[in-house]
Design an enzyme around this catalytic site. Structure first.
Site, PDB file in Angstrom:
ATOM      1  N   ASP A  68       0.827  -1.218   0.000  1.00 34.62           N
ATOM      2  CA  ASP A  68       0.000   0.000   0.000  1.00 34.62           C
ATOM      3  C   ASP A  68       0.859   1.265   0.000  1.00 34.62           C
ATOM      4  O   ASP A  68       0.708   2.129   0.872  1.00 34.62           O
ATOM      5  CB  ASP A  68      -0.935   0.016   1.212  1.00 34.62           C
ATOM      6  CG  ASP A  68      -1.808  -1.207   1.306  1.00 34.62           C
ATOM      7  OD1 ASP A  68      -2.283  -1.674   0.254  1.00 34.62           O
ATOM      8  OD2 ASP A  68      -2.025  -1.703   2.416  1.00 34.62           O
TER       9      ASP A  68
ATOM     10  N   GLY B 162     -10.193  -8.816   7.991  1.00 36.75           N
ATOM     11  CA  GLY B 162     -11.550  -9.329   8.023  1.00 36.75           C
ATOM     12  C   GLY B 162     -12.441  -8.696   9.073  1.00 36.75           C
ATOM     13  O   GLY B 162     -13.590  -9.108   9.233  1.00 36.75           O
TER      14      GLY B 162
ATOM     15  N   ASN C  86     -16.256   0.489   6.308  1.00 37.26           N
ATOM     16  CA  ASN C  86     -15.115   0.074   7.112  1.00 37.26           C
ATOM     17  C   ASN C  86     -14.102   1.216   7.106  1.00 37.26           C
ATOM     18  O   ASN C  86     -13.683   1.677   6.031  1.00 37.26           O
ATOM     19  CB  ASN C  86     -14.481  -1.197   6.541  1.00 37.26           C
ATOM     20  CG  ASN C  86     -13.512  -1.856   7.503  1.00 37.26           C
ATOM     21  OD1 ASN C  86     -13.519  -1.570   8.700  1.00 37.26           O
ATOM     22  ND2 ASN C  86     -12.683  -2.743   6.990  1.00 37.26           N
TER      23      ASN C  86
ATOM     24  N   ILE D 199     -11.004   2.195   6.963  1.00 44.03           N
ATOM     25  CA  ILE D 199      -9.602   1.956   6.625  1.00 44.03           C
ATOM     26  C   ILE D 199      -9.297   2.585   5.266  1.00 44.03           C
ATOM     27  O   ILE D 199     -10.165   3.157   4.615  1.00 44.03           O
ATOM     28  CB  ILE D 199      -9.249   0.448   6.593  1.00 44.03           C
ATOM     29  CG1 ILE D 199      -9.946  -0.259   5.432  1.00 44.03           C
ATOM     30  CG2 ILE D 199      -9.619  -0.225   7.903  1.00 44.03           C
ATOM     31  CD1 ILE D 199      -9.423  -1.673   5.209  1.00 44.03           C
TER      32      ILE D 199
ATOM     33  N   GLU E 113     -11.416  -1.581  -2.664  1.00 44.01           N
ATOM     34  CA  GLU E 113     -10.799  -0.838  -1.561  1.00 44.01           C
ATOM     35  C   GLU E 113      -9.696   0.062  -2.104  1.00 44.01           C
ATOM     36  O   GLU E 113      -9.525   0.205  -3.313  1.00 44.01           O
ATOM     37  CB  GLU E 113     -10.244  -1.800  -0.514  1.00 44.01           C
ATOM     38  CG  GLU E 113      -9.264  -2.811  -1.058  1.00 44.01           C
ATOM     39  CD  GLU E 113      -8.974  -3.931  -0.081  1.00 44.01           C
ATOM     40  OE1 GLU E 113      -9.632  -4.011   0.970  1.00 44.01           O
ATOM     41  OE2 GLU E 113      -8.072  -4.750  -0.374  1.00 44.01           O
TER      42      GLU E 113
END
Length: 325
Positions: free
Chosen positions: A39, A119, A155, A157, A209
Site C-alpha cells: 500500500d 476481516g 469500514n 480503513i 478498496e
C-alpha cells in the site's frame, strides 16, 4: 489492506520489470534500495520523494528518495505504537498500521492511517500532523478521527486525502462493506464532521478498496478520477488484486468507468492486473496531478514478496489514463 511482512527484503529491480510487461506498455521505473512495500502512498516535496506504507512492526512505515528511484527505509512514525491503537487490534498486537495517506496541506504535514485487523470491521482512521511539513518530522497524534464497528455501512480503513476544485478538503476511505466512501474534512483540523459520508464505489462480486482520487482538467472540464483496487490482496503470488479507474465531474460522484458503467454497480476500467512474474498489483496512489503512480505487486519468483512499482501515467486525448501494466 494488510500483509504480514515476515522480513524486510531489499530488491534491486531492473530489466525483469520490463520483461513482465506487454510490449506495447512502458516499463515501470527502474528502482533500487528498500523496495519491499505494501500500500505505498507516494508524495513529493521540493527535494524529496516519499513513500508511506503499511507495516506490522511498529508505527507508520516511511521510505525516502532524492530522485524517486533509489529508496532508503526511514524510521517509522510512532515506531513504538500508540496506546489507543490496541482497542482496534488483535490481542497481543500493539503497532499494526495499514495504508497510510500522507502529504502536506496549508504548510503542515498530515498522515492519515488505519488501525484494524484482517476481516474485521472494528477499525479506526487515525491522524498525525507535523508542523512545518513532512521533512520536519514533528509528528503529533491527533487521535482517531473516524471509526467503524460491526454493522456499520462502511469500514474505516484505507484513507486518502484530496482537494476539490474549490479548495475544500475531502477524505476518501473504505474497504468491502459497501466499498469506498468520501467525506469532507475541516480546513482547520482535517477531521470530518459528523455525517456527510457518501458511498462512491462498491463491488459485491470482487470487493473494492484503496480508493484514491485525483482531479484533472480535460478540455475545460474538471474531472475527478477514482483509482481503486479490486480482488484479493495479501496472499503473495496467489493474490488477485487489480487496479481500476472511473471518473466524475463531482468529487462525490457518481463515478463511471470508460464504458459508462457506474462504479457503484461494480464498474471500473482496468489499468493493471497480474503478469507472469508479478502478481496482484494494487494498493495504488498517485501524485496529486495524476502524473505518477505507485503500487505494489507480489514477486512470484521471490516467495510472493511485495515489491514497490512506480510508473508515469499517460493520459489519452479522450481524457482517460492508459493502462500502466
Amino acid at each position: 489492506m494488510f500483509l504480514t511482512l515476515k522480513r524486510l527484503v531489499r530488491l534491486a529491480v531492473g530489466c525483469a520489470f520490463a520483461a513482465a510487461l506487454a510490449p506495447s506498455q512502458a516499463a515501470p521505473w527502474t528502482l533500487t534500495g528498500a523496495l519491499t512495500t505494501h500500500d505505498p502512498n507516494i508524495y513529493k516535496t521540493s527535494s524529496t520523494w516519499w513513500i508511506f506504507e503499511t507495516t506490522d512492526n511498529g508505527g507508520i512505515g516511511v521510505k525516502y528518495s532524492s530522485n524517486g528511484t533509489a529508496w532508503t527505509q526511514g524510521t517509522p512514525i510512532f515506531s513504538g505504537g500508540l496506546s489507543w491503537w490496541s482497542s482496534y487490534l488483535p490481542s497481543g498486537k500493539t503497532a499494526m498500521v495499514w495504508a497510510p495517506g500522507c502529504g502536506e496541506y496549508a504548510g503542515n504535514g498530515y498522515c492519515y492511517y488505519a488501525i484494524s485487523s484482517f476481516g474485521s470491521q472494528k477499525s479506526a482512521i487515525g491522524l498525525a500532523t507535523s508542523a512545518g511539513g513532512i521533512a520536519a518530522g514533528a509528528w503529533v497524534d491527533q487521535g482517531a478521527i473516524l471509526t467503524s464497528k460491526s454493522g456499520d455501512t462502511y469500514n474505516a480503513i484505507d484513507p486518502a486525502f484530496v482537494l476539490a476544485d474549490n479548495g475544500d478538503p475531502y477524505l476518501v476511505f473504505g474497504s468491502f462493506w459497501n466499498g469506498i466512501h468520501i467525506t469532507r474534512v475541516s480546513k482547520v483540523n482535517l477531521k470530518p464532521p459528523t455525517g456527510g459520508i457518501v458511498n462512491i464505489a462498491k463491488d459485491s462480486t470482487n470487493g473494492i478498496e484503496n480508493g484514491f482520487v485525483v482531479k484533472k482538467a480535460i478540455n475545460g472540464t474538471v474531472y475527478y478520477y477514482l483509482f481503486a483496487s479490486k480482488g484479493a490482496c495479501c496472499k503473495g503470488a496467489s493474490s488477485t488484486y487489480y487496479i481500476v479507474v472511473g471518473r466524475s465531474t463531482s468529487i462525490t460522484g457518481p463515478y463511471v468507468d470508460k464504458a459508462g458503467v457506474a462504479m457503484l454497480s461494480g464498474g471500473g476500467t482496468v489499468l493493471a492486473s497480474s503478469g507472469t512474474r508479478f502478481k496482484g498489483p494494487g494498493g495504488q496512489s498517485l501524485l496529486s496531478d495524476g502524473s505518477v503512480m505507485a503500487w505494489h505487486a507480489y514477486d512470484a519468483n521471490n516467495n510472493g514478496a511485495p515489491v514497490l512499482f512506480i510508473n508515469n501515467v499517460t493520459w489519452g486525448s479522450d481524457g482517460w489514463p492508459a493502462a500502466v501494466w
